[in-house]
Structure formats: structure tokens, C-alpha cells
Write a protein that holds these residues in place. Structure first.
Motif, mmCIF file in Angstrom:
data_model
loop_
_atom_site.group_PDB
_atom_site.id
_atom_site.type_symbol
_atom_site.label_atom_id
_atom_site.label_comp_id
_atom_site.label_asym_id
_atom_site.label_seq_id
_atom_site.Cartn_x
_atom_site.Cartn_y
_atom_site.Cartn_z
ATOM 1 N N UNK A 186 0.810 -1.204 0.000
ATOM 2 C CA UNK A 186 0.000 0.000 0.000
ATOM 3 C C UNK A 186 0.859 1.277 0.000
ATOM 4 N N UNK A 187 2.125 1.125 -0.346
ATOM 5 C CA UNK A 187 2.960 2.295 -0.614
ATOM 6 C C UNK A 187 2.331 3.087 -1.752
ATOM 7 N N UNK A 188 1.890 2.394 -2.788
ATOM 8 C CA UNK A 188 1.081 2.996 -3.838
ATOM 9 C C UNK A 188 -0.344 2.507 -3.625
ATOM 10 N N UNK A 189 -1.171 3.328 -3.011
ATOM 11 C CA UNK A 189 -2.509 2.919 -2.597
ATOM 12 C C UNK A 189 -3.381 2.560 -3.792
ATOM 13 N N UNK A 190 -3.309 3.369 -4.858
ATOM 14 C CA UNK A 190 -4.146 3.125 -6.029
ATOM 15 C C UNK A 190 -3.793 1.798 -6.683
ATOM 16 N N UNK A 191 -2.519 1.496 -6.793
ATOM 17 C CA UNK A 191 -2.112 0.220 -7.384
ATOM 18 C C UNK A 191 -2.667 -0.950 -6.581
ATOM 19 N N UNK A 192 -2.587 -0.862 -5.252
ATOM 20 C CA UNK A 192 -3.071 -1.950 -4.415
ATOM 21 C C UNK A 192 -4.588 -2.099 -4.518
ATOM 22 N N UNK A 193 -5.296 -0.983 -4.604
ATOM 23 C CA UNK A 193 -6.745 -1.065 -4.781
ATOM 24 C C UNK A 193 -7.091 -1.785 -6.082
ATOM 25 N N UNK A 194 -6.388 -1.451 -7.146
ATOM 26 C CA UNK A 194 -6.632 -2.112 -8.426
ATOM 27 C C UNK A 194 -6.277 -3.596 -8.359
ATOM 28 N N UNK A 195 -5.199 -3.900 -7.648
ATOM 29 C CA UNK A 195 -4.789 -5.295 -7.487
ATOM 30 C C UNK A 195 -5.837 -6.089 -6.721
ATOM 31 N N UNK A 196 -6.387 -5.509 -5.658
ATOM 32 C CA UNK A 196 -7.350 -6.229 -4.839
ATOM 33 C C UNK A 196 -8.682 -6.420 -5.564
ATOM 34 N N UNK A 197 -9.040 -5.477 -6.425
ATOM 35 C CA UNK A 197 -10.229 -5.688 -7.248
ATOM 36 C C UNK A 197 -9.988 -6.824 -8.243
ATOM 37 N N UNK A 283 -14.695 6.225 -10.738
ATOM 38 C CA UNK A 283 -13.345 6.498 -11.231
ATOM 39 C C UNK A 283 -12.709 5.229 -11.780
ATOM 40 N N UNK A 284 -12.881 4.124 -11.041
ATOM 41 C CA UNK A 284 -12.319 2.843 -11.477
ATOM 42 C C UNK A 284 -12.952 2.397 -12.788
ATOM 43 N N UNK A 285 -14.281 2.550 -12.912
ATOM 44 C CA UNK A 285 -14.965 2.173 -14.145
ATOM 45 C C UNK A 285 -14.491 3.010 -15.327
ATOM 46 N N UNK A 286 -14.236 4.295 -15.089
ATOM 47 C CA UNK A 286 -13.747 5.166 -16.165
ATOM 48 C C UNK A 286 -12.366 4.731 -16.636
#
Length: 335
Positions: A186-197, A283-286
Motif C-alpha cells: 500500500x505504498x502505492x494505494x491506487x495500485x493496491x486497490x486495483x490489485x485487490x479488485x 473512477x475505477x470504471x472510467x
């Protein structure tokens, strides 16, 4: 007495963003680093060539199957002669601080066959110097085992969230308290969110019986209200003193690779199949639509949204007995 080989086993699939940092740091203490690369397309394969301690084995499975990947790593390590201490670290994990001077490290180096060592994570959050407070309810993870001359033991066939180690008979479990593993996920929070999805989508894709309720409870984090703590810069002194500059070595990467895989899964299965997963923010869908080259819309109906509203509002009290009862009921009817 023969000195055991220190062998790090690491599965990789598109981890170029942190590989230079990981391999530079791990090369400081490991005798061997064995990478099982699963069809990386982000430049990871070129990075390995710079590190003489690295051996790369091909993992050509088209879909993620982590227990298979671990077995490839165990088999490769068994080809190394002599006594072995296995370190099962992912590419986003590093030992913290002056670990070589800790009692925990001393115990590992002087361990006996079948000793298994347990640690806790220090989970970074958004920067090198902020972290998520430790949850005492989270168990220690098993990262290290002294196998003697041959890796052997029990190992389940998990698609994901597999054990790091093969557990020998008569294992002796030792908890290490003065040494943690710095976790950069989670150093890069957005990357981890995308990974977990991606993990949620691929889990349901591979196991249709997996409960969306369970996946929400496992993965959902309210990022806007996550409390953080400041951590001392000296946890990086060992690496800094040995020329490892994390700020320069870690690349900016938001995980576009995951969008590509997700779009392929949606094309294969149809987007409505995944409507029960709580992943559909605008945002994720876009971003997904842009990478997929077509508009991807939220497939949920009103009942799906009500279930997701309940799950989000109760996430912080998910261990409450009444919430557990409701969750159990939902798992039966919401499949």
C-alpha cells in the motif's frame, strides 16, 4: 558444521515497479534468489539479468494459481545442494531496520531443521514514512523455515492466499518479535486497490461458489478514513548504508496491467456475472473503460447496491456477533 544456504523464493507477475529495490536489497543477505516469473510483460524479465544471485524459472500458466507457483519454487530450491533456510518473500517485502543485528536474525541463522519462523508486517501506507497501525488480532505470518537438505512437508492446493511454506512434520514454530517485514503493497494505494479488485474478480472467475460477502470482508478498506502512524527513518538505515535508495528505485505504477486482465475476464464471462462484488466506483470504471476501449457500466441492481451499502457501513464492526449472523444469512441467499 555446514553453514546453511539462505535462499529467497519469490513469485513474480509484473512487479517491475519494485523489483530493482527488492533484488538490490535482498542480494545484500541472500545466497540465492529464485524467481518464478509468470508471463511478465512489464520489463520484469530484463531486470533479473542485472542481479547475479537471481535464478529465474518460467511459470507459463495462463491464469494465477499460487500453490502451483510455490511448488515450482520449492522444486528449484531443492536442486541446490546442502542445508537450506528458505525465506518466502514477495517482491514488495523487505526485512526492516538493522535486522542483521537482531536476536530474531540470530535465531534464524542458528536454527535447527524444521524450525519455522513467524513475523508480522509493517504495512506502509502512501509513503516510506507512514504506516497502518498494527492490529493485534492479526496473526503472525510464516516466512522462514530451516528445511535441512530437502524441502518437504504438507502443502494445500490453494488458488490464492496460499501458505508461503511447505510445512515439515514436527515443525517447531518460533515467533520473532524484534524483526518485522516492511510491506510495500500500500505504498502505492491506487495500485493496491486495483490489485485487490483484480483478486476479487479472478477469485470468483475461478471459483463460482466463492461468497461475495466473504470477499468484501477480506478486501474492503475505507481508504479515506484509514488512520496512519509515522515511522522512524532508521528502519531504512541498513539499506541506505549499503546504497539502496528506495525513493529512486521504486517506480510509479498504478497497476494498469490489472485493468487489461480484468477486461479480458469480463469479455470471457460477461460483466453481470460479477455484479455482486463491491468494486464498481465511477473512477475505477472510467479507467477500466479507457483501457478496454469501450464503455463498461455498473451492472448492479438495487438489491446489490443495498447489500454493498450494508457491508460498507458494518465493515468496522464485522466481528460483532450480530453482524456475523447477518453475514451468514446473506451468504446463503446472496450467491
Amino acid at each position: 558444521m555446514q553453514t546453511p544456504k539462505l535462499i529467497c523464493l519469490t513469485p513474480v507477475r509484473n512487479e517491475a515497479w519494485i523489483l530493482d529495490a527488492f533484488l538490490t536489497a535482498t542480494s545484500l543477505w541472500a545466497d540465492y534468489i529464485i524467481i518464478a516469473d509468470q508471463n511478465s510483460t512489464d520489463g520484469s524479465r530484463e531486470i533479473y539479468k542485472k542481479y547475479p544471485k537471481v535464478t529465474v524459472i518460467a511459470n507459463n500458466l495462463p491464469k494465477m494459481q499460487m500453490s502451483h507457483t510455490r511448488r515450482l519454487l520449492f522444486d528449484a530450491a531443492n536442486k541446490i545442494e546442502g542445508d537450506k533456510i528458505i525465506f518466502a518473500l514477495d517482491a514488495d517485502e523487505f526485512f526492516m531496520g538493522n535486522f542483521l543485528q537482531t536476536d530474531g536474525w540470530e535465531k534464524i541463522i542458528n536454527s535447527k531443521k524444521n524450525d519455522v519462523f513467524e513475523f508480522k508486517w509493517l504495512n506502509l501506507y502512501g509513503s516510506l514514512f507512514t504506516a497502518i497501525p498494527e492490529d493485534e488480532r492479526i496473526a503472525h505470518g510464516d516466512w522462514v523455515c530451516n528445511y535441512g537438505k530437502k524441502i518437504s512437508g504438507d502443502y494445500p492446493d490453494n488458488y490464492i492466499h496460499e501458505p508461503r511454506l511447505m510445512y515439515p512434520k514436527n515443525s517447531n514454530y518460533i515467533v520473532i518479535s524484534d524483526l518485522k517485514v516492511i510491506h510495500f503493497a500500500r505504498f502505492n494505494i491506487l495500485r493496491q486497490q486495483n490489485k485487490e479488485k483484480f483478486y476479487q474478480i479472478s477469485t470468483v472467475f475461478n471459483d463460482e461458489k466463492k461468497s461475495a460477502i466473504s470477499l468484501h470482508r477480506m478486501y474492503w478498506k475505507n481508504e479515506e478514513t484509514t488512520a496512519t502512524i509515522n515511522i522512524e527513518s532508521n528502519i531504512y538505515d541498513f539499506y541506505k548504508n549499503n546504497g539502496v535508495d528506495f525513493e529512486k528505485l521504486i517506480l510509479k505504477d498504478n497497476g494498469n496491467y490489472y485493468f487489461i486482465e480484468i477486461a479480458q475476464i469480463f469479455d470471457n464471462k460477461g460483466i453481470k456475472f460479477f455484479r455482486k462484488l463491491d468494486i464498481w466506483d465511477k473512477i475505477w470504471l472510467a479507467q477500466l473503460s479507457e483501457i478496454a476501449g469501450k464503455e463498461i457500466k455498473d451492472p448492479r441492481n438495487l438489491f446489490d447496491k443495498l447489500v454493498h451499502f450494508y457491508l460498507r457501513r458494518t465493515q468496522k464492526i464485522k466481528r460483532n456477533i450480530f453482524i456475523k449472523i447477518i453475514d451468514k444469512f446473506l451468504k446463503k441467499i446472496y450467491r
